[in-house]
Each structure stands twice: as C-alpha cells, then as structure tokens.
Write a protein that holds these residues in place. Structure first.
Motif, PDB file in Angstrom:
ATOM      1  N   ARG A 149      66.966  -1.445  44.804  1.00 12.52           N
ATOM      2  CA  ARG A 149      66.005  -1.912  43.783  1.00 12.52           C
ATOM      3  C   ARG A 149      65.993  -0.986  42.567  1.00 12.52           C
ATOM      4  N   ASP A 150      65.951   0.339  42.829  1.00 11.56           N
ATOM      5  CA  ASP A 150      65.948   1.297  41.716  1.00 11.56           C
ATOM      6  C   ASP A 150      67.177   1.121  40.834  1.00 11.56           C
ATOM      7  N   TYR A 151      68.314   1.015  41.498  1.00 11.80           N
ATOM      8  CA  TYR A 151      69.555   0.861  40.745  1.00 11.80           C
ATOM      9  C   TYR A 151      69.559  -0.447  39.953  1.00 11.80           C
ATOM     10  N   LEU A 152      69.189  -1.545  40.624  1.00 11.79           N
ATOM     11  CA  LEU A 152      69.253  -2.860  39.967  1.00 11.79           C
ATOM     12  C   LEU A 152      68.330  -2.922  38.745  1.00 11.79           C
ATOM     13  N   ARG A 153      67.184  -2.252  38.861  1.00 13.83           N
ATOM     14  CA  ARG A 153      66.260  -2.240  37.722  1.00 13.83           C
ATOM     15  C   ARG A 153      66.941  -1.612  36.504  1.00 13.83           C
ATOM     16  N   ARG A 154      67.677  -0.531  36.746  1.00 11.48           N
ATOM     17  CA  ARG A 154      68.374   0.124  35.641  1.00 11.48           C
ATOM     18  C   ARG A 154      69.515  -0.738  35.101  1.00 11.48           C
ATOM     19  N   ALA A 155      70.299  -1.324  36.014  1.00 10.75           N
ATOM     20  CA  ALA A 155      71.494  -2.060  35.586  1.00 10.75           C
ATOM     21  C   ALA A 155      71.136  -3.389  34.928  1.00 10.75           C
ATOM     22  N   LEU A 156      70.105  -4.047  35.457  1.00 11.58           N
ATOM     23  CA  LEU A 156      69.736  -5.369  34.937  1.00 11.58           C
ATOM     24  C   LEU A 156      68.775  -5.264  33.756  1.00 11.58           C
ATOM     25  N   GLY A 157      68.083  -4.129  33.657  1.00 10.83           N
ATOM     26  CA  GLY A 157      67.095  -3.968  32.599  1.00 10.83           C
ATOM     27  C   GLY A 157      65.827  -4.771  32.850  1.00 10.83           C
ATOM     28  N   ARG A 158      65.606  -5.132  34.097  1.00  7.91           N
ATOM     29  CA  ARG A 158      64.383  -5.855  34.477  1.00  7.91           C
ATOM     30  C   ARG A 158      64.166  -5.634  35.975  1.00  7.91           C
ATOM     31  N   PRO A 159      62.958  -5.888  36.461  1.00  3.91           N
ATOM     32  CA  PRO A 159      62.759  -5.734  37.903  1.00  3.91           C
ATOM     33  C   PRO A 159      63.605  -6.754  38.663  1.00  3.91           C
ATOM     34  N   PRO A 160      64.340  -6.312  39.660  1.00  2.00           N
ATOM     35  CA  PRO A 160      65.190  -7.259  40.395  1.00  2.00           C
ATOM     36  C   PRO A 160      64.360  -8.179  41.266  1.00  2.00           C
ATOM     37  N   ASN A 161      64.786  -9.424  41.371  1.00  2.00           N
ATOM     38  CA  ASN A 161      64.092 -10.327  42.295  1.00  2.00           C
ATOM     39  C   ASN A 161      64.821 -10.347  43.639  1.00  2.00           C
ATOM     40  N   TRP A 162      64.305 -11.132  44.535  1.00  2.00           N
ATOM     41  CA  TRP A 162      64.836 -11.193  45.890  1.00  2.00           C
ATOM     42  C   TRP A 162      66.310 -11.594  45.902  1.00  2.00           C
ATOM     43  N   ARG A 163      66.655 -12.544  45.007  1.00  2.00           N
ATOM     44  CA  ARG A 163      68.021 -13.036  44.885  1.00  2.00           C
ATOM     45  C   ARG A 163      68.989 -11.931  44.463  1.00  2.00           C
ATOM     46  N   ASP A 164      68.549 -11.105  43.509  1.00  2.00           N
ATOM     47  CA  ASP A 164      69.393  -9.984  43.056  1.00  2.00           C
ATOM     48  C   ASP A 164      69.704  -9.044  44.209  1.00  2.00           C
ATOM     49  N   ARG A 165      68.648  -8.759  44.975  1.00  2.00           N
ATOM     50  CA  ARG A 165      68.818  -7.797  46.074  1.00  2.00           C
ATOM     51  C   ARG A 165      69.747  -8.355  47.136  1.00  2.00           C
ATOM     52  N   TYR A 166      69.614  -9.646  47.391  1.00  2.00           N
ATOM     53  CA  TYR A 166      70.490 -10.286  48.366  1.00  2.00           C
ATOM     54  C   TYR A 166      71.938 -10.269  47.875  1.00  2.00           C
ATOM     55  N   ARG A 167      72.128 -10.578  46.593  1.00  2.00           N
ATOM     56  CA  ARG A 167      73.486 -10.596  46.037  1.00  2.00           C
ATOM     57  C   ARG A 167      74.125  -9.205  46.073  1.00  2.00           C
ATOM     58  N   HIS A 168      73.294  -8.185  45.858  1.00  2.00           N
ATOM     59  CA  HIS A 168      73.793  -6.813  45.900  1.00  2.00           C
ATOM     60  C   HIS A 168      74.381  -6.505  47.284  1.00  2.00           C
ATOM     61  N   VAL A 169      73.608  -6.779  48.312  1.00  2.00           N
ATOM     62  CA  VAL A 169      74.064  -6.524  49.685  1.00  2.00           C
ATOM     63  C   VAL A 169      75.251  -7.411  50.030  1.00  2.00           C
ATOM     64  N   LEU A 170      75.183  -8.664  49.603  1.00  2.00           N
ATOM     65  CA  LEU A 170      76.272  -9.593  49.934  1.00  2.00           C
ATOM     66  C   LEU A 170      77.588  -9.157  49.277  1.00  2.00           C
ATOM     67  N   SER A 171      77.507  -8.628  48.065  1.00  2.00           N
ATOM     68  CA  SER A 171      78.720  -8.131  47.391  1.00  2.00           C
ATOM     69  C   SER A 171      79.357  -7.013  48.203  1.00  2.00           C
ATOM     70  N   PHE A 172      78.492  -6.099  48.651  1.00  2.00           N
ATOM     71  CA  PHE A 172      78.993  -4.972  49.445  1.00  2.00           C
ATOM     72  C   PHE A 172      79.662  -5.488  50.715  1.00  2.00           C
ATOM     73  N   ALA A 173      78.960  -6.366  51.423  1.00  2.00           N
ATOM     74  CA  ALA A 173      79.505  -6.915  52.662  1.00  2.00           C
ATOM     75  C   ALA A 173      80.794  -7.687  52.387  1.00  2.00           C
ATOM     76  N   SER A 174      80.856  -8.402  51.289  1.00  2.00           N
ATOM     77  CA  SER A 174      82.043  -9.206  50.964  1.00  2.00           C
ATOM     78  C   SER A 174      83.269  -8.330  50.736  1.00  2.00           C
ATOM     79  N   THR A 175      83.074  -7.224  50.015  1.00  2.00           N
ATOM     80  CA  THR A 175      84.238  -6.375  49.742  1.00  2.00           C
ATOM     81  C   THR A 175      84.785  -5.761  51.025  1.00  2.00           C
ATOM     82  N   ILE A 176      83.871  -5.431  51.941  1.00  2.00           N
ATOM     83  CA  ILE A 176      84.330  -4.889  53.225  1.00  2.00           C
ATOM     84  C   ILE A 176      85.076  -5.966  54.009  1.00  2.00           C
ATOM     85  N   HIS A 177      84.471  -7.160  54.047  1.00  2.00           N
ATOM     86  CA  HIS A 177      85.070  -8.272  54.777  1.00  2.00           C
ATOM     87  C   HIS A 177      86.448  -8.626  54.209  1.00  2.00           C
ATOM     88  N   ASP A 178      86.557  -8.612  52.887  1.00  2.00           N
ATOM     89  CA  ASP A 178      87.817  -9.017  52.251  1.00  2.00           C
ATOM     90  C   ASP A 178      88.942  -8.021  52.474  1.00  2.00           C
TER      91      ASP A 178
END
Lengths: 307, 94
Positions: free
Chosen positions: A65-94
């Motif tokens: 959340r702290d990171y996303l707030r800085r990168a997005l320039g706004r408070p992250p919503n639930w979707r942002d947080r999910y996408r963040h984790v999913l990106s990480f999981a996807s790169t490992i899976h790939d």
C-alpha cells in the motif's frame, strides 16, 4: 553512509519467501500442473493464491500500500493491491514457461537494446543492473536467444543454491552461471568474467548486511540505495546498463534496456561523484518504470526505512 | 613453507602495504593502525569484498603480478596484512 535496517527486511518477508522456501516437492507439483494443464489453467490457481495473500499477509500488504500510494499518486484501492500481488505471482509462474523455452506463449517487446548491442559488439564485458522490478528471468531467456553472449548472475550463494535447484527441477537442461557474492574473491571472479567478455547481471536495489549506502530521492522521498554494485563497476571501469522486464498483464512483457553509466574513462579522483550520479540515474530509471508499470515493484518491505 | 621468512626478507613491505591499502580505500587510520594479524575482511578492519577487489588491483599494479579468482588460497592470502605481505614477497616482480 548508513546502516541498513535489516529488521525492516525480515519482518515483511512472510510471503516473499514462497519463492525462496525451496519446497521442491510442492514446486514440482505446481510445475507439473502448469506444464500439463497449460498457462491458462495454471493462472486460475494463481488468482486464488494472489487473493489469499491480499487477505492474509498484513506486513507485505502494508508495504504494498505504501509503495502503491507513491507510484500511483493516490491511495490504492483493493483492485490495485490485488493486481500488485497478482503481477508478482505471475512473473514467478511464468518462469516455468520461460525456463522451458516456451517463448511462443508470450508477447515480449524489447526496447533500447540497440545501444547495448553496440557496446557488446566491441566485445567487452558489460554489467547489467536490474532490480526487484518485473521479471529478471527474461534476461536469461533473451540471453539464450541472443547473440551468444555469456551471462553470469551475481547473487548470494544461498539464493544461488536454491535457484539452481529450482531451475533443474523445472528444466534439467537449464542452469544459471552464478558468481557467488559475500566471499573475498567474489569481485575478482566478476572481474575475470568481465575480462572474458561476459554480461554480468545483478539486482542492484538490495544489499544484504551492513553496506555503504547513498540516499537519493525516489518516488517522492529519500531512499538509501546500496553503493556496492556501483563501486564495483567504477573500480572495474566497466559500462553499466539498466534492465527491467516489466509484466504488463495477460501474456505481455516489455524489456527495457538503458545505458546507466560508463566508468571506462572515469579516473579515481572523479569516481565518487560518478558513482553518486549513477545511483541517482538508477533511481530515476526505477521511478520512471514504477510510474509506467506500477504493479512490478517486488520489494515487499519498507524500501524507504533505511534513511 | 617459510611464510614468516618471506616477509621478513622485506622489512619495509608491511608498512608500505598498509599505506597502500589506506590510500586506496581512503581509510581514516595510520599505517600503524592496521595490526599485522587483524582480519582485513569482515569483522576486524571491516572491509567488504569490493574493498578486497580494490586492494587486489592496487597490489597487482604496484607489485607486478595478478591475484586470480581461481586461487583456492584467497581466503588465506587476504586474511591479514601479514599474510598478504608474505604472498607479495613471494610473487612480486617489481
């Protein structure tokens, strides 16, 4: 020079350790599922795993959340947080597919490789600095298909052992040439590889143990970056390129290369200034990519804690 | 192996090497501040592997021989000022 706050790293490590735990039987099962049932079905499992970590990994979620707030320039919503984790999981899976040379599954764009190719054509060793940003596996993958330059990765031995165990369990033919860090001769080893014309890669955004750091502005606040990789490049007087393999969702990746610093002509007296300006440029490149592809930042601890 | 004999053959070598290291790494101590048997790497003098690289490069340049990464003896060679001086005494070409 500041001491790194290792406690900040340790406390938030609960789920970043899934890839490092080295639970080989489970890994083999997942590899089998993914290779047998295919990437689409494998990803269904992944959606569940990502959801689990959004709900049940509070420490990692806080830093996310702290990171996303800085990168997005706004408070992250639930979707942002999910996408963040999913990106990480996807790169490992790939990695499973990349290691098995299934490049056909992916759309991979490459940007900025011309300058790197030009320097490599001079047949000189080059340093390639990545970060815990996107998929560094793509480097190995692209390296295998590329002009036949040999690639060696610098990493801590413990990680290296786990990595090679993982690689061979996924594809027995895949190995990664590793230069172990944290030994007296680590750097002599890197020098020899560079002299032989290798591309020597490393992730330059983290350091383990006490190390010299330099604070630069990163996403709106000072962050202490380790100086080690840059000191090494300066002492060895090598050209350094930046590399990031950004995951863009679905099956799309974009690899960016950019000249980071060229220490070949830097004299001793100018060294410190050149190192500091290289660290600033590195942080600047990271920042650009964090804005452009915000879900690729995989440092799930308080990156700004060390200042 | 007559290790002590070799550095004793060059009595000026240890202080000279200490000065070389201090200059190369910009350390805030005098040559006498590096105890002959104190560990250079890690605890002790607190140098890291990049410092060791720097030392290896200045030693190569000053004494005219290469320190190689394949050598199994690096841990022994770089252990202390004395061990490094012994090694230099044995291998120097200038």
């Amino acid at each position: 020079m500041t001491k790194p706050a290792n406690s900040a790293h340790d406390s938030a490590h609960d789920w970043t350790h899934i890839r490092e735990r080295g639970n080989l039987p489970i890994l083999r099962l997942m590899v089998w599922i993914s290779l047998t049932l295919g990437r689409t079905l494998g990803r269904v499992v992944l959606f569940g795993i990502a959801l689990y970590f959004v709900l049940f990994a509070p420490a990692a979620q806080k830093s996310s959340r702290d990171y996303l707030r800085r990168a997005l320039g706004r408070p992250p919503n639930w979707r942002d947080r999910y996408r963040h984790v999913l990106s990480f999981a996807s790169t490992i899976h790939d990695r499973i597919y990349l290691l098995n040379d299934r490049f056909d599954l992916f759309e991979i764009q490459v940007e900025g490789a011309e300058e790197l190719d030009r320097v490599l054509a001079r047949d000189t060793g080059v340093l390639l600095f990545g970060a815990h940003l996107g998929s560094f596996e793509l480097l190995r993958a692209v390296g295998c298909r590329g002009a036949g330059h040999q690639v060696a990765m610098m990493m801590y031995e413990d990680n290296a052992r786990k990595l090679n165990a993982t690689l061979t369990s996924i594809n027995p033919r895949a190995t990664q040439e590793v230069i172990p860090l944290g030994q007296i001769e680590s750097m002599l080893n890197a020098r020899d590889k560079l002299d032989q014309g290798y591309v020597v890669g490393m992730l330059a955004d983290r350091a383990s143990g006490p190390t010299q750091r330099h604070s630069v502005d990163f996403l709106g606040a000072p962050a202490a970056f380790p100086l080690g990789p840059f000191r090494m490049a300066a002492i060895l007087r090598r050209p350094v390129f930046f590399m990031a393999g950004l995951y863009l969702g679905g099956n799309r990746y974009r690899i960016h290369f950019a000249p980071l610093a060229d220490f070949t002509q830097v004299e001793r007296s100018e060294r410190d200034a050149a190192i500091r300006s290289a660290v600033s440029r590195y942080a600047g490149l990271l920042e650009t990519h964090c804005h452009a592809a915000p879900y690729n930042w995989f440092n799930f601890f308080d990156f700004w804690a060390t200042t | 192996m007559s290790e002590t004999a070799s550095s004793e053959a060059f009595p000026a070598l240890m202080p000279e090497l200490a000065a070389l290291i201090i200059e190369a790494l910009n350390l805030d101590i005098t040559p006498a501040g590096i105890a002959p048997d104190a560990r250079l790497y890690g605890e002790g003098l607190g140098l890291d592997s990049i410092d060791m690289l720097e030392i290896a490069l200045v030693v190569s340049k000053r004494y005219g021989f290469q320190l190689r990464s394949e050598s199994d003896d690096n841990t022994r060679i770089f252990a202390s000022l004395r061990s490094l001086a012994d090694y230099i005494a044995e291998h120097r070409t200038q």
